[in-house]
Design an enzyme around this catalytic site. Structure first.
Site, PDB file in Angstrom:
ATOM      1  N   GLY A 107      40.713  86.389  31.897  1.00 25.21           N
ATOM      2  CA  GLY A 107      41.229  85.786  30.603  1.00 25.21           C
ATOM      3  C   GLY A 107      42.728  85.266  30.628  1.00 25.21           C
TER       4      GLY A 107
ATOM      5  N   PRO B 133      40.288  86.838  38.950  1.00 25.38           N
ATOM      6  CA  PRO B 133      39.604  85.478  38.305  1.00 25.38           C
ATOM      7  C   PRO B 133      38.955  86.080  37.123  1.00 25.38           C
ATOM      8  CG  PRO B 133      39.203  85.655  40.768  1.00 25.38           C
ATOM      9  CD  PRO B 133      39.976  86.997  40.320  1.00 25.38           C
ATOM     10  N   GLY B 134      38.870  85.277  35.931  1.00 22.87           N
ATOM     11  CA  GLY B 134      37.977  85.283  34.980  1.00 22.87           C
ATOM     12  C   GLY B 134      38.237  86.621  33.897  1.00 22.87           C
TER      13      GLY B 134
ATOM     14  N   ASP C 205      23.459  95.842  54.134  1.00 22.06           N
ATOM     15  CA  ASP C 205      23.803  97.413  54.240  1.00 22.06           C
ATOM     16  C   ASP C 205      24.830  97.746  55.391  1.00 22.06           C
ATOM     17  OD1 ASP C 205      22.127  97.565  52.291  1.00 22.06           O
ATOM     18  OD2 ASP C 205      20.439  98.220  53.534  1.00 22.06           O
TER      19      ASP C 205
ATOM     20  N   GLU D 246      13.630 100.002  50.394  1.00 20.01           N
ATOM     21  CA  GLU D 246      14.339 100.250  49.044  1.00 20.01           C
ATOM     22  C   GLU D 246      13.895 101.670  48.549  1.00 20.01           C
ATOM     23  OE1 GLU D 246      16.201  98.182  47.884  1.00 20.01           O
ATOM     24  OE2 GLU D 246      15.726  96.472  49.203  1.00 20.01           O
TER      25      GLU D 246
HETATM   26  P1  ADP Z   1      41.109  83.123  34.257  1.00 21.62           P
HETATM   27  O1  ADP Z   1      41.824  84.384  34.137  1.00 21.62           O
HETATM   28  O2  ADP Z   1      40.376  82.987  35.578  1.00 21.62           O
HETATM   29  O3  ADP Z   1      42.119  82.023  33.778  1.00 21.62           O
HETATM   30  P2  ADP Z   1      39.310  82.216  31.882  1.00 21.62           P
HETATM   31  O4  ADP Z   1      40.845  82.633  30.926  1.00 21.62           O
HETATM   32  O5  ADP Z   1      39.408  81.054  32.158  1.00 21.62           O
HETATM   33  O6  ADP Z   1      39.855  83.264  33.055  1.00 21.62           O
HETATM   34  O7  ADP Z   1      38.128  83.121  31.294  1.00 21.62           O
HETATM   35  C1  ADP Z   1      37.084  82.274  31.492  1.00 21.62           C
HETATM   36  C2  ADP Z   1      36.345  82.503  30.529  1.00 21.62           C
HETATM   37  O8  ADP Z   1      35.711  83.824  30.317  1.00 21.62           O
HETATM   38  C3  ADP Z   1      36.838  82.258  28.995  1.00 21.62           C
HETATM   39  O9  ADP Z   1      36.832  81.100  28.739  1.00 21.62           O
HETATM   40  C4  ADP Z   1      36.114  83.335  28.108  1.00 21.62           C
HETATM   41  O10 ADP Z   1      35.130  82.867  27.542  1.00 21.62           O
HETATM   42  C5  ADP Z   1      35.732  84.322  29.001  1.00 21.62           C
HETATM   43  N1  ADP Z   1      36.906  85.566  28.610  1.00 21.62           N
HETATM   44  C6  ADP Z   1      37.656  85.921  29.732  1.00 21.62           C
HETATM   45  N2  ADP Z   1      38.323  87.148  29.166  1.00 21.62           N
HETATM   46  C7  ADP Z   1      38.186  87.096  27.988  1.00 21.62           C
HETATM   47  C8  ADP Z   1      38.374  88.143  26.952  1.00 21.62           C
HETATM   48  N3  ADP Z   1      39.384  89.192  27.178  1.00 21.62           N
HETATM   49  N4  ADP Z   1      38.125  87.915  25.725  1.00 21.62           N
HETATM   50  C9  ADP Z   1      36.901  86.961  25.474  1.00 21.62           C
HETATM   51  N5  ADP Z   1      36.659  86.236  26.293  1.00 21.62           N
HETATM   52  C10 ADP Z   1      36.945  86.204  27.453  1.00 21.62           C
END
Ligand code: ADP
Length: 642
Positions: A245, A242-243, A540, A466
């Site tokens: 891109g 996830p996240g 932990d 810690e």
């Molecule tokens: P997913 O893989 O879950 O579909 P998204 O494409 O929705 O992820 O990414 C979420 C946000 O993260 C994007 O709107 C962007 O702002 C940021 N992001 C993720 N990857 C990149 C990348 N390679 N370059 C720039 N921004 C990115």
């Protein structure tokens, strides 16, 4: 130029007005009905009670006939010759005219038909049959009431149906249609307003961009490809955590190619009604073909594309999902390779997908996205730093990238936004480096809760806990370098130690063990100093136990179990109840896990016992300063040997 917002771009009158019109018609109808009913009432028979009826009508033999309606009301017709009788005149010749009202003239509520007949018989005893009142029975209501009685349920049904179609129909579709359920819920971005996202907004991901550029070229000028006899893939599946891109990449393809872009999530196909998913797929492809060349983007395709039959045991074969998937496969086979519709799909669970979906001719091109490495992270930071108003110290994307190993693109976007929020909270007009560091800390460990109430004893325990982590990790060279350690409560935890994970793909068995020791450092310190342990080491211990099981059962690190792995990459959750090893082996695994963790704990304890003075000193520093940095540790323990 001023635009009429009430009109849609296709020039059709907006539906809202149409609906309002319906309400006006309904209101007018009701008003008319009420009017007629009122009118009907005014000329309706005059109510009369039994005593008056007996005294003034029965006793005078004035009634010509009686009609019992629905067994409830007796409607009395008075003989015409009595029209001028002062008692009957008001009802027989209403409004003073000469015309005799045909009746019924009186209405009498009766308890029951039997008792009414008996009373009537008693009153007319001795009369010749031809002189008796003619008694009739009928079942009747006013025509309007009749009308309402069948119109009302119909109208109700109609409105119910309208409500249903409205809520299940597509936003842009014709909600008057009874087939609104099956309409695809995909949102369409037209060519004119396609996202402005381009490949420049996608940082890193060079190989992935290279792959999809071909698709963009095809969409822009299909002739070059078709004239060579080349076929362009119909489907591209983008796989990655996830996240990373995936959505962004798909949007960039649409933005670059300047073609319409349908986007929807796989779960939108699946509705509680059987058959809806399949019909939505059909509708989506029909709409897409009309707009071709275009892109369909299906996010989270695993919601429909999950292996058929794999989960049958638990979920009782989800027919609806299967038929949706079958329809998707059929549609993908159905449209010609060069029809100009390209399906992009994203998922983070490629292993769950049905093999039929991945075979050539459907999603035949696979793009794998990984979490960004340090240079890619720097590039992503660069993209997201652009819109921010920076100032103060120079902020290097590479510095931020080094602080954020394991972060996804979305995390980085989030950090940049959080940094701006931190700056706003400070009422500063620029975003500074410290805002970024705070934002990173916040994303890693949660927001600081400085005013959480902690007793001094607890604070001391947290400080030792810690300090234990910090000292053990400092002295073991395979543990990631410590950045800082703090006893400021954040999120759920009462303290935290920050490490800077190194970018590496492989970890040796010894690395695992040393990391376990570092994780156990907190508990060991508590035991050495206070003689008793606390519940603070839960996280932990959880981490350590999981790591130990992984070492023994997955990575084959344990001598006694040998180089065997019980990891099953194909089905991680489905066969959770079927262990791939015997009871004996299971017991052996448990024993070995206990041994591995026990050994690690002992090693940790002895390290801390040897460095007890440093432990005390660090805990003291923590209690004084709350946060201790790498540099302070260097003063205390000397430079780290690597
Ligand atoms: P997913 O893989 O879950 O579909 P998204 O494409 O929705 O992820 O990414 C979420 C946000 O993260 C994007 O709107 C962007 O702002 C940021 N992001 C993720 N990857 C990149 C990348 N390679 N370059 C720039 N921004 C990115």
């Amino acid at each position: 130029m001023q635009q009429d917002n009430g009109r849609k771009e296709n020039g059709k009158a907006p539906r809202r007005k149409f609906r309002a019109g319906w309400w006006y018609v309904a209101a007018a109808l009701v008003a008319m009905l009420l009017y007629f009913l009122k009118d009907y009432r005014s000329s309706s028979p005059r109510p009369i009670i039994w005593n008056d009826f007996e005294k003034n009508i029965l006793a005078r033999h004035a009634a010509d006939s009686i009609d019992v309606i629905n067994g409830e009301v007796a409607e009395v017709y008075i003989k015409n010759e009595l029209a001028d009788d002062p008692f009957f005149r008001p009802v027989m010749k209403p409004r003073g005219g000469q015309r005799i009202n045909a009746g019924p003239h009186y209405s009498l509520a009766i308890g029951s038909v039997e008792s009414f007949e008996r009373k009537l018989d008693d009153a007319q005893k001795g009369l010749a049959p031809e002189n008796k009142i003619k008694l009739g029975y009928s079942k009747s209501t006013h025509p309007f009431i009749n009308l309402i009685s069948w119109l009302l349920p119909l109208a109700l049904l109609f409105f119910l149906w309208r409500q249903l179609t409205k809520s299940y129909g597509s936003p842009g579709g014709d909600s008057m249609s009874p087939f609104g359920f099956g309409r695809s819920t995909a949102t369409l971005q037209k060519k004119e307003d396609t996202s402005n996202v381009t490949f420049n907004d996608v940082a890193g991901l060079e190989e992935a961009k290279q792959e999809v550029k071909e698709i963009v070229d095809f969409l822009k000028a299909p002739d070059i490809y078709t004239s060579l006899g080349a076929k362009i893939p119909r489907g591209v599946i983008i796989v990655g955590p996830p996240g990373t891109g995936k959505t962004l990449l798909a949007k960039a393809v649409a933005g670059e190619a300047r073609v319409p872009f349908f986007s929807l999530s796989g779960s939108e196909f699946v509705e509680m009604f059987v058959g809806v998913g399949a019909s939505r797929v059909r509708d989506l492809f029909r709409r897409a073909k009309e707009e071709a060349p275009c892109i369909i983007f299906i996010d989270e395709i695993d919601a429909v594309g999950r292996s058929r039959g794999k989960n049958a045991f638990f979920s009782g074969a989800n027919d609806e999902r299967e038929s949706t998937l079958n329809q998707l496969l059929t549609e993908m086979d159905g449209f010609g390779t060069n029809s100009g519709v390209i399906v992009l799909a994203a998922t983070n669970r490629a292993d769950m997908l049905d093999p039929a979906l991945l075979r050539p001719g459907r999603f035949d091109r696979h793009i794998y996205l990984e979490l960004p490495d340090i240079t890619e992270r720097a590039a992503i930071f660069k993209v997201h730093l652009k819109p921010l108003k920076l100032g103060g110290e120079m902020i290097e994307p590479s510095f931020l990238a080094a602080q954020t190993p394991g972060f996804s693109g979305a995390d980085i976007a989030n950090i940049c936004n959080e940094a701006a929020l931190f700056a706003a909270r400070r009422k500063s007009s620029i975003v500074e480096k410290r805002d970024f560091l705070d934002a990173i800390d916040r994303v890693v460990a949660g927001l600081e809760k400085k005013n959480k109430i902690i007793s001094p004893e607890e604070k001391k325990r947290v400080a030792y806990h810690e300090a234990g982590h910090a000292i053990v990790s400092w002295l073991l060279r395979r543990v990631d370098p410590l950045v800082k350690v703090s006893i400021i409560p954040r999120g759920k935890s009462l303290g935290a130690a920050w490490y800077l994970p190194e970018e590496r793909q492989l970890r040796t068995a010894e690395t695992f063990t040393e990391n376990m020791c570092a994780a156990l450092g907190g508990r060991a310190a508590e035991e050495i100093v206070f003689g008793e342990v606390s519940s603070g080491a839960l996280d932990d211990l959880e981490k350590v136990t999981k790591e130990a099981y992984r070492m023994v059962a997955y990575y084959g690190f344990d001598r006694k179990i040998g180089p065997i792995s019980f990891y099953d990459s194909a089905s991680s959750t489905e066969n959770a109840f079927q262990k791939p090893y015997s009871e004996d082996t299971g017991r052996m695994i448990d024993e070995e896990v206990r041994k591995v963790t026990g050994d690690a704990y002992q090693r940790t304890t002895s390290i801390l016992q040897q460095h007890r003075p440093e432990l005390d000193a660090l805990a003291k520093q923590l209690l004084e300063k709350e946060t201790v940095y790498k540099e302070d540790l260097e003063l205390l323990l000397g430079r780290r040997v690597l």
